[in-house]
Scaffold this active site. Structure first.
Site, mmCIF file in Angstrom:
data_model
loop_
_atom_site.group_PDB
_atom_site.id
_atom_site.type_symbol
_atom_site.label_atom_id
_atom_site.label_comp_id
_atom_site.label_asym_id
_atom_site.label_seq_id
_atom_site.Cartn_x
_atom_site.Cartn_y
_atom_site.Cartn_z
ATOM 1 N N GLN A 1 5.812 -9.528 3.591
ATOM 2 C CA GLN A 1 4.469 -8.739 4.080
ATOM 3 C C GLN A 1 4.283 -10.652 4.450
ATOM 4 O OE1 GLN A 1 2.852 -6.091 4.240
ATOM 5 N NE2 GLN A 1 0.701 -6.796 5.087
ATOM 6 N N HIS B 1 -1.020 -3.100 -4.621
ATOM 7 C CA HIS B 1 -0.758 -3.563 -5.277
ATOM 8 C C HIS B 1 -0.479 -2.542 -7.009
ATOM 9 C CE1 HIS B 1 0.103 -6.537 -2.029
ATOM 10 N NE2 HIS B 1 -1.623 -7.410 -2.616
ATOM 11 N N GLU C 1 5.215 -11.932 1.342
ATOM 12 C CA GLU C 1 5.698 -11.581 0.386
ATOM 13 C C GLU C 1 6.969 -10.209 0.307
ATOM 14 O OE1 GLU C 1 2.212 -8.804 -0.705
ATOM 15 O OE2 GLU C 1 1.065 -10.484 0.340
ATOM 16 N N HIS D 1 3.027 -13.275 -5.050
ATOM 17 C CA HIS D 1 1.831 -13.099 -4.320
ATOM 18 C C HIS D 1 1.464 -14.276 -3.686
ATOM 19 C CE1 HIS D 1 -1.961 -11.405 -2.460
ATOM 20 N NE2 HIS D 1 -1.017 -9.900 -2.518
ATOM 21 N N ARG E 1 0.541 -1.285 -0.171
ATOM 22 C CA ARG E 1 0.040 0.244 -0.136
ATOM 23 C C ARG E 1 0.842 1.274 -0.145
ATOM 24 N NH1 ARG E 1 -3.040 -3.660 2.480
ATOM 25 N NH2 ARG E 1 -5.419 -4.338 2.064
#
Ligand code: BGC
Length: 340
Positions: free
Chosen positions: A279, A94, A307, A169, A69
């Site tokens: 992440q 993304h 990620e 992802h 983000r």
């Protein structure tokens, strides 16, 4: 030219097999045998390519130009203010509405001695694409070694100064997609610190906090469920984990970021990266309304996305790692998913 539905497969001498499609470079399956030779598909998603093309386009996909983000989609670069799409509450997620996960990548088989098999994926993103500055040429190598390492090597260059943060992802479930949740998986994260989030901002506050004495402490390893059920405000905000962890000892060389294990099926994996963050996302938004692999509904916590990346909203946080790519310079990023 590749078509969105073109499928490419990497195989090694141990029967590990990775398949992806040209649309989004989306990994649609990773088949991994355990010590008994029982094969499971360890990434969640759909049974068919048709369903993958019609479904959630983040599963297993390449994300960019800025994965994760950016607060309000705004950032400043060289004194100029940029406004990106806002496609996730108040924020940019993304890469925007038409992120790299929706693009058809050009794919060609390549030969590199370190890989049993490899492909190179190429995408040219024009100047102003999703309102990002500079024409960006991205090359991604997907390579599979005979040591069961699925390696992703990213490389990008821009004609103007820009920002960048690419990632992959895939959501992993080592028992096999469609068999249950990752609550019973053991997770170790090589991170003493994480970046807390705020409900109102919708992402990171900019703070870098200790994991110690929080549900985010995976330093010595624990069942993911321990965190999922913890009475912890950070967990409650996102009904699980959707957090960036600060990988210990970041110096731009490959480091162990995390280890995921599922004892009952005898599968484990390690993630290595040269990036500063990872992440971890437990897939809290899945609600069972979609049919996935083995015909099973894709339930909350069905898989864990790991990620590797720069931190969320880095372009607006001075204390976060640099996400600026200068014209003529090179962005590189390596991520290794090693199956054990
Ligand atoms: C983010 C989640 C988001 C998901 C979308 C993840 O990378 O951390 O917050 O919902 O992507 O698929």
């Amino acid at each position: 030219m590749t078509k969105p539905s073109d499928v490419f497969t990497l195989k090694n001498s141990n029967n590990v097999e990775v398949a992806f499609i040209a649309r989004g470079g989306q990994i649609v399956s990773i088949k991994v045998p355990n010590a008994q030779g029982e094969v499971a598909d360890v990434v969640i998603g759909y049974e068919t390519v048709e369903e993958a093309l019609a479904g959630d386009a983040y599963y297993g996909a390449l994300c960019g130009r800025y994965a994760n983000r950016i607060v309000k989609g705004q950032f400043e670069l060289n004194g100029e203010q940029f406004q990106l799409d806002v496609n996730n509450g108040p924020n940019h997620l993304h890469g925007g509405v038409d992120g790299f996960n929706l693009r058809v990548w050009d794919v060609e088989a390549i030969t590199l001695p370190k890989f049993a098999q490899a492909y190179q994926l190429t995408l040219v993103s024009p100047n102003g694409d999703q309102k990002y500055p500079g024409e960006l040429t991205v090359k991604v190598v997907y390579g599979l070694t005979n040591d069961n390492e699925f390696v992703i090597e990213y490389d990008a260059a821009s004609t103007k100064d820009t920002i960048i943060n690419l990632t992959s992802h895939a959501y992993f479930n080592l028992e096999g997609a469609g068999t249950g949740t990752i609550a019973d998986h053991q997770l170790t994260i090589n991170a003493d610190k994480f970046t807390p989030i705020d409900g109102e901002i919708g992402t990171v506050t900019g703070e870098i906090a200790d994991v110690k004495e929080t549900a985010m402490d995976f330093v010595t390893g624990k069942a993911i469920n321990e965190a999922l059920v913890a009475d912890c405000p950070q967990v409650k905000l996102v009904d699980g984990i959707d957090h960036n962890f600060v990988i210990n000892g970041f110096d731009g060389t490959l480091k162990l970021a995390a280890r995921l294990e599922h004892a009952a099926s005898g599968r484990a994996m390690e993630v290595y990266t040269d990036q500063p963050g990872i992440q971890m996302y437990t897939g809290s938004h899945f609600d069972g309304s979609e049919k996935g692999k083995l015909g099973a509904p894709i339930e909350k916590w069905a898989g864990l996305a790991m990620e590797t990346q720069i931190f969320p909203d880095s372009p607006n946080k001075e204390n976060f790692p640099n996400a600026v790519l200068k014209a003529g310079e090179k962005y590189t990023h390596t991520c290794v998913y090693k199956f054990i």
